[in-house]
Scaffold this motif. Structure first.
Motif, short mmCIF file in Angstrom:
data_model
loop_
_atom_site.label_atom_id
_atom_site.label_comp_id
_atom_site.label_asym_id
_atom_site.label_seq_id
_atom_site.Cartn_x
_atom_site.Cartn_y
_atom_site.Cartn_z
N LYS A 121 0.88 -1.15 -0.12
CA LYS A 121 -0.03 -0.06 0.03
C LYS A 121 0.84 1.25 0.10
CE LYS A 121 -3.67 2.32 2.74
NZ LYS A 121 -3.35 3.31 3.38
N GLN A 122 1.91 1.01 0.75
CA GLN A 122 2.79 2.36 0.70
C GLN A 122 3.57 2.52 -0.31
OE1 GLN A 122 6.37 2.16 3.53
NE2 GLN A 122 5.99 3.95 4.23
N LEU A 123 4.00 1.63 -1.02
CA LEU A 123 4.68 1.84 -2.26
C LEU A 123 3.77 2.27 -3.37
CD1 LEU A 123 6.71 -1.21 -2.63
CD2 LEU A 123 7.84 0.75 -2.23
N LYS A 124 2.40 1.72 -3.32
CA LYS A 124 1.35 2.38 -4.23
C LYS A 124 1.13 3.86 -4.03
CE LYS A 124 -3.00 1.91 -6.61
NZ LYS A 124 -3.02 3.36 -7.03
N GLU A 125 1.13 4.30 -2.58
CA GLU A 125 0.90 5.50 -2.31
C GLU A 125 2.00 6.57 -2.91
OE1 GLU A 125 0.41 5.47 1.94
OE2 GLU A 125 -1.89 4.92 1.66
N ILE A 126 3.39 6.21 -2.69
CA ILE A 126 4.41 6.88 -3.17
C ILE A 126 4.54 6.93 -4.82
CG2 ILE A 126 7.00 6.56 -3.49
CD1 ILE A 126 7.04 5.17 -0.72
N PHE A 127 4.09 6.05 -5.57
CA PHE A 127 4.10 6.16 -7.03
C PHE A 127 2.60 6.85 -7.24
CE2 PHE A 127 7.27 3.11 -6.98
CZ PHE A 127 7.97 3.34 -8.12
N ASP A 128 1.79 6.91 -6.36
CA ASP A 128 0.56 7.89 -6.85
C ASP A 128 1.00 9.49 -6.52
OD1 ASP A 128 -1.04 5.76 -7.22
OD2 ASP A 128 -2.10 5.79 -5.28
N TYR A 129 1.71 9.47 -5.70
CA TYR A 129 2.30 11.00 -5.39
C TYR A 129 3.23 11.17 -6.51
CZ TYR A 129 4.58 14.85 -3.08
OH TYR A 129 5.06 16.12 -3.19
N ARG A 130 4.19 10.41 -6.89
CA ARG A 130 5.15 10.67 -7.95
C ARG A 130 3.97 11.15 -9.35
NH1 ARG A 130 9.00 6.77 -11.45
NH2 ARG A 130 6.99 6.37 -12.43
N GLU A 131 3.08 10.18 -9.45
CA GLU A 131 2.26 10.60 -10.84
C GLU A 131 1.66 12.11 -10.72
OE1 GLU A 131 -1.83 9.26 -13.10
OE2 GLU A 131 -0.65 7.84 -11.73
N GLU A 132 1.27 12.39 -9.47
CA GLU A 132 0.65 13.77 -9.12
C GLU A 132 1.90 14.84 -9.51
OE1 GLU A 132 -1.08 14.06 -5.42
OE2 GLU A 132 -2.43 12.59 -5.81
N ALA A 133 3.03 14.58 -9.03
CA ALA A 133 4.41 15.70 -8.97
C ALA A 133 4.50 15.68 -10.32
CB ALA A 133 5.64 15.06 -8.12
N VAL A 134 4.81 14.58 -11.28
CA VAL A 134 5.01 14.87 -12.48
C VAL A 134 3.95 15.37 -13.41
CG1 VAL A 134 5.47 13.35 -14.57
CG2 VAL A 134 6.70 12.55 -12.68
N ASN A 135 2.60 15.25 -13.17
CA ASN A 135 1.56 15.95 -13.63
C ASN A 135 1.63 17.64 -13.41
OD1 ASN A 135 0.48 13.76 -14.82
ND2 ASN A 135 -1.16 13.42 -13.34
N ARG A 136 1.98 17.78 -12.08
CA ARG A 136 2.09 19.30 -11.94
C ARG A 136 3.18 19.61 -12.47
NH1 ARG A 136 1.40 17.35 -6.38
NH2 ARG A 136 3.32 17.38 -5.99
N TYR A 137 4.53 19.05 -12.56
CA TYR A 137 5.57 19.42 -13.32
C TYR A 137 5.36 19.76 -14.88
CZ TYR A 137 10.61 20.15 -14.55
OH TYR A 137 11.79 20.49 -15.09
#
Length: 152
Positions: free
Chosen positions: A133-149
């Protein structure tokens, strides 16, 4: 001992060069890691990734406890993929493939994380209870960060 994989895909509306420059720079790791993980690079990491490159950092993946993590970039094919492998850290085994594929909408970014938690059957239980679950949350966060960038 369990062996697990996490696979993710993300469409990025940017050029292959832009996505490669961003995702392959160790200096951007902090930007794509959730703040609560306390990510901090502890060595002088080059902007240009190369096979054999060592990246050391501190991170707090569990209960805010700081730990050292060292990864080695083992494979790089410019503008296509790179692989990082844990040398020191919380997992018995960690192998992370980053793949980029240019398409008509920009770039499809694909990740394959193969990992083995420590402590045998207890690690398997921990994976079921929170690691996965934690790994999925980290990659979900990364997806949001890449989308913001890059803008979505």
């Amino acid at each position: 001992m369990g062996f697990f994989q996490l696979r993710t895909e993300q469409q990025v509306n940017a050029s292959l060069g832009e996505v490669w420059d961003f995702i392959s720079s160790p200096k951007n790791l902090k930007e794509i890691t959730p703040d609560h993980m306390g990510f901090e690079i502890t060595n002088q990491a080059s902007d240009n990734m190369y096979p054999g490159m060592i990246i050391s950092y501190k991170v707090s993946p569990i209960l805010g406890i700081k730990m050292n993590w060292v990864t080695e970039i083992t494979h790089v094919k410019d503008m296509e993929y790179f692989v990082d492998e844990q040398r020191i850290g919380p997992y018995t085994m960690w192998h992370h493939e980053h793949h980029l594929e240019e398409n008509k909408h920009g770039v499809m970014m694909k990740d394959i994380v193969s990992y083995q938690p420590p402590f045998g059957i207890l690690g398997n239980l921990a994976n079921s209870l929170f690691i996965k679950k934690q790994l999925k949350e980290i990659f979900d966060y990364r997806e949001e960060a890449v989308n913001r960038y890059f803008g979505k």
